[in-house]
Scaffold this active site. Structure first.
Site, PDB file in Angstrom:
ATOM      1  N   ASP A   1       0.809  -1.223   0.000  1.00  0.00           N
ATOM      2  CA  ASP A   1       0.000   0.000   0.000  1.00  0.00           C
ATOM      3  C   ASP A   1       0.846   1.281   0.000  1.00  0.00           C
ATOM      4  O   ASP A   1       1.917   1.317   0.614  1.00  0.00           O
ATOM      5  CB  ASP A   1      -0.875  -0.032   1.263  1.00  0.00           C
ATOM      6  CG  ASP A   1      -2.041   0.914   1.190  1.00  0.00           C
ATOM      7  OD1 ASP A   1      -2.554   1.151   0.086  1.00  0.00           O
ATOM      8  OD2 ASP A   1      -2.456   1.423   2.253  1.00  0.00           O
ATOM      9  N   HIS A   2       0.320   2.314  -0.677  1.00  0.00           N
ATOM     10  CA  HIS A   2       0.953   3.648  -0.679  1.00  0.00           C
ATOM     11  C   HIS A   2       2.440   3.594  -1.014  1.00  0.00           C
ATOM     12  O   HIS A   2       3.278   4.129  -0.285  1.00  0.00           O
ATOM     13  CB  HIS A   2       0.771   4.341   0.679  1.00  0.00           C
ATOM     14  CG  HIS A   2      -0.593   4.925   0.865  1.00  0.00           C
ATOM     15  ND1 HIS A   2      -1.049   5.993   0.136  1.00  0.00           N
ATOM     16  CD2 HIS A   2      -1.606   4.584   1.697  1.00  0.00           C
ATOM     17  CE1 HIS A   2      -2.294   6.287   0.510  1.00  0.00           C
ATOM     18  NE2 HIS A   2      -2.664   5.435   1.445  1.00  0.00           N
TER      19      HIS A   2
ATOM     20  N   HIS B   1      -6.740  10.757   6.028  1.00  0.00           N
ATOM     21  CA  HIS B   1      -6.004   9.707   6.745  1.00  0.00           C
ATOM     22  C   HIS B   1      -5.829  10.008   8.242  1.00  0.00           C
ATOM     23  O   HIS B   1      -5.734  11.154   8.643  1.00  0.00           O
ATOM     24  CB  HIS B   1      -4.594   9.570   6.147  1.00  0.00           C
ATOM     25  CG  HIS B   1      -4.550   8.741   4.898  1.00  0.00           C
ATOM     26  ND1 HIS B   1      -4.094   9.227   3.702  1.00  0.00           N
ATOM     27  CD2 HIS B   1      -4.897   7.453   4.657  1.00  0.00           C
ATOM     28  CE1 HIS B   1      -4.153   8.275   2.785  1.00  0.00           C
ATOM     29  NE2 HIS B   1      -4.644   7.189   3.333  1.00  0.00           N
TER      30      HIS B   1
ATOM     31  N   HIS C   1      -9.812   5.648   0.848  1.00  0.00           N
ATOM     32  CA  HIS C   1      -8.731   5.667   1.847  1.00  0.00           C
ATOM     33  C   HIS C   1      -9.198   6.464   3.065  1.00  0.00           C
ATOM     34  O   HIS C   1     -10.160   7.219   2.996  1.00  0.00           O
ATOM     35  CB  HIS C   1      -7.475   6.307   1.242  1.00  0.00           C
ATOM     36  CG  HIS C   1      -6.718   5.365   0.349  1.00  0.00           C
ATOM     37  ND1 HIS C   1      -5.460   4.898   0.647  1.00  0.00           N
ATOM     38  CD2 HIS C   1      -7.072   4.786  -0.817  1.00  0.00           C
ATOM     39  CE1 HIS C   1      -5.066   4.082  -0.315  1.00  0.00           C
ATOM     40  NE2 HIS C   1      -6.025   4.002  -1.226  1.00  0.00           N
ATOM     41  N   GLY C   2      -8.468   6.302   4.161  1.00  0.00           N
ATOM     42  CA  GLY C   2      -8.791   7.080   5.356  1.00  0.00           C
ATOM     43  C   GLY C   2     -10.161   6.747   5.919  1.00  0.00           C
ATOM     44  O   GLY C   2     -10.867   7.611   6.437  1.00  0.00           O
TER      45      GLY C   2
ATOM     46  N   SER D   1     -11.028   5.074   8.551  1.00  0.00           N
ATOM     47  CA  SER D   1     -11.190   5.047  10.019  1.00  0.00           C
ATOM     48  C   SER D   1     -11.986   6.241  10.521  1.00  0.00           C
ATOM     49  O   SER D   1     -12.677   6.139  11.534  1.00  0.00           O
ATOM     50  CB  SER D   1      -9.814   5.059  10.703  1.00  0.00           C
ATOM     51  OG  SER D   1      -9.115   3.886  10.407  1.00  0.00           O
TER      52      SER D   1
ATOM     53  N   ASN E   1     -10.322   1.044   2.776  1.00  0.00           N
ATOM     54  CA  ASN E   1      -9.051   0.912   3.491  1.00  0.00           C
ATOM     55  C   ASN E   1      -9.163   1.431   4.930  1.00  0.00           C
ATOM     56  O   ASN E   1      -9.528   2.584   5.144  1.00  0.00           O
ATOM     57  CB  ASN E   1      -7.977   1.753   2.793  1.00  0.00           C
ATOM     58  CG  ASN E   1      -7.475   1.124   1.522  1.00  0.00           C
ATOM     59  OD1 ASN E   1      -8.004   0.125   1.055  1.00  0.00           O
ATOM     60  ND2 ASN E   1      -6.432   1.712   0.963  1.00  0.00           N
TER      61      ASN E   1
ATOM     62  N   THR F   1      -6.055   3.201  10.925  1.00  0.00           N
ATOM     63  CA  THR F   1      -5.981   3.827  12.253  1.00  0.00           C
ATOM     64  C   THR F   1      -6.959   3.209  13.254  1.00  0.00           C
ATOM     65  O   THR F   1      -6.642   3.117  14.449  1.00  0.00           O
ATOM     66  CB  THR F   1      -6.232   5.344  12.100  1.00  0.00           C
ATOM     67  OG1 THR F   1      -5.257   5.843  11.176  1.00  0.00           O
ATOM     68  CG2 THR F   1      -6.096   6.075  13.414  1.00  0.00           C
TER      69      THR F   1
END
Ligand code: G3H
Ligand code: ZN
Length: 281
Positions: free
Chosen positions: A83-84, A177, A205-206, A208, A227, A230
């Protein structure tokens, strides 16, 4: 069982849900993610980020081997995703270490550079048998595509996917994120417009920082890979803190990693039950 990411995502998408991808930092994360997935009866993606590799002294192989072994022993399909990734050298290590997919992240670069670099990376990764995700936002602000106000334009996204040949696209729709509260609001209308404009699976993404109702709506609107990182660390660290708080005598890591791993597994199972179709409903 270890499963190619493209296969896992296509299967979950065909059944009308999303694949959840959770970030692995330690072996306990990988174990917890698989335990949670088995409890929910859902396939799952283990993802290791370039940042996590940096934490492991820049060595991908040991943590990847551990995650792969956990995946192979699992009672549900498990995919391995890198990832990333910004480093071309690290991308070259993906296939030999058993990954089924990579996310190449050129989202902080200007549009033209992002397209050129991603197209060349996607071609190389496809030749190695990898499924490729990349990211497009409207670059601005120090947090790049995941600054809260940044949005991906649907027409640009369609052109970007056609020009790069990627298999999935991470888009900027309001998440950010590393949030430790769940207060993000997504642009649900934009998600639908992006789904209609872009043929490939969309990735959030991000996640959480996104509350359950917003996540469910995003999946209904066309998000296919969610995804989550956190939220696991919040569960892990909360459990460690609670266990150690009043126990200065406690030194065996198993005593505090056991509740930490269980807390992560519960977080994983809850997300999967919300967003992913069960294998045997
Ligand atoms: O690629 C990983 C995810 O975007 C995780 O983001 O830690 O904010 O959930 P998060
Ligand atoms: Zn991310």
């Amino acid at each position: 069982m270890l499963t190619p990411t493209g296969e896992l995502v296509a299967d979950v998408r065909a059944r009308g849900g999303a694949a959840c991808a959770f970030n692995v930092i330690t072996v306990e994360h990988a174990e917890a993610i698989v335990t949670g997935a088995e409890a929910a009866g859902c396939p799952v993606i283990l993802q290791i980020s370039e940042n996590a590799v940096r934490f492991h002294h820049g060595r991908l192989a040991p943590i990847a081997a551990a995650a792969r072994a956990v995946a192979m022993a699992a009672g549900v399909p498990v995919a391995l995703h890198l990832d990333h990734v910004e480093s071309r050298e690290l991308l070259d290590e993906a296939a030999p270490n058993g990954f089924g997919s990579v996310m190449f992240d050129a989202s902080k670069r200007p549009y033209g550079e992002n397209v050129a670099l991603t197209a060349s990376v996607a071609a190389a990764c496809h030749a190695a048998g990898l499924w490729v995700e990349s990211e497009l936002g409207e670059v601005g602000g120090k947090d790049g595509a995941h600054a809260p106000g940044v949005r991906t334009d649907p027409a640009e996204a369609a052109a970007y996917v056609a020009a790069t040949g990627v298999d999935a696209l991470a888009v900027a729709v309001g998440s950010s994120h590393a949030m430790i509260d769940r207060t993000a609001r997504l642009d649900q209308g934009l998600i639908v417009r992006l789904r209609d404009a872009v043929g490939v699976p969309l990735v959030l993404h991000g996640s959480s920082g996104v509350p359950d109702d917003e996540l469910s709506a995003a999946v209904r609107g066309g998000m296919v890979k969610i995804n989550i990182g956190t939220a696991l660390n919040t569960a892990f660290t909360g459990a460690v803190r609670a266990t150690l708080g009043d126990r200065p005598d406690l030194v065996d890591p198993r005593r505090y990693l056991t509740p930490a791993r269980s807390a992560m597994a519960e977080t994983v199972a809850a997300a999967l039950r919300l967003l992913s179709p069960a294998l045997h409903p």
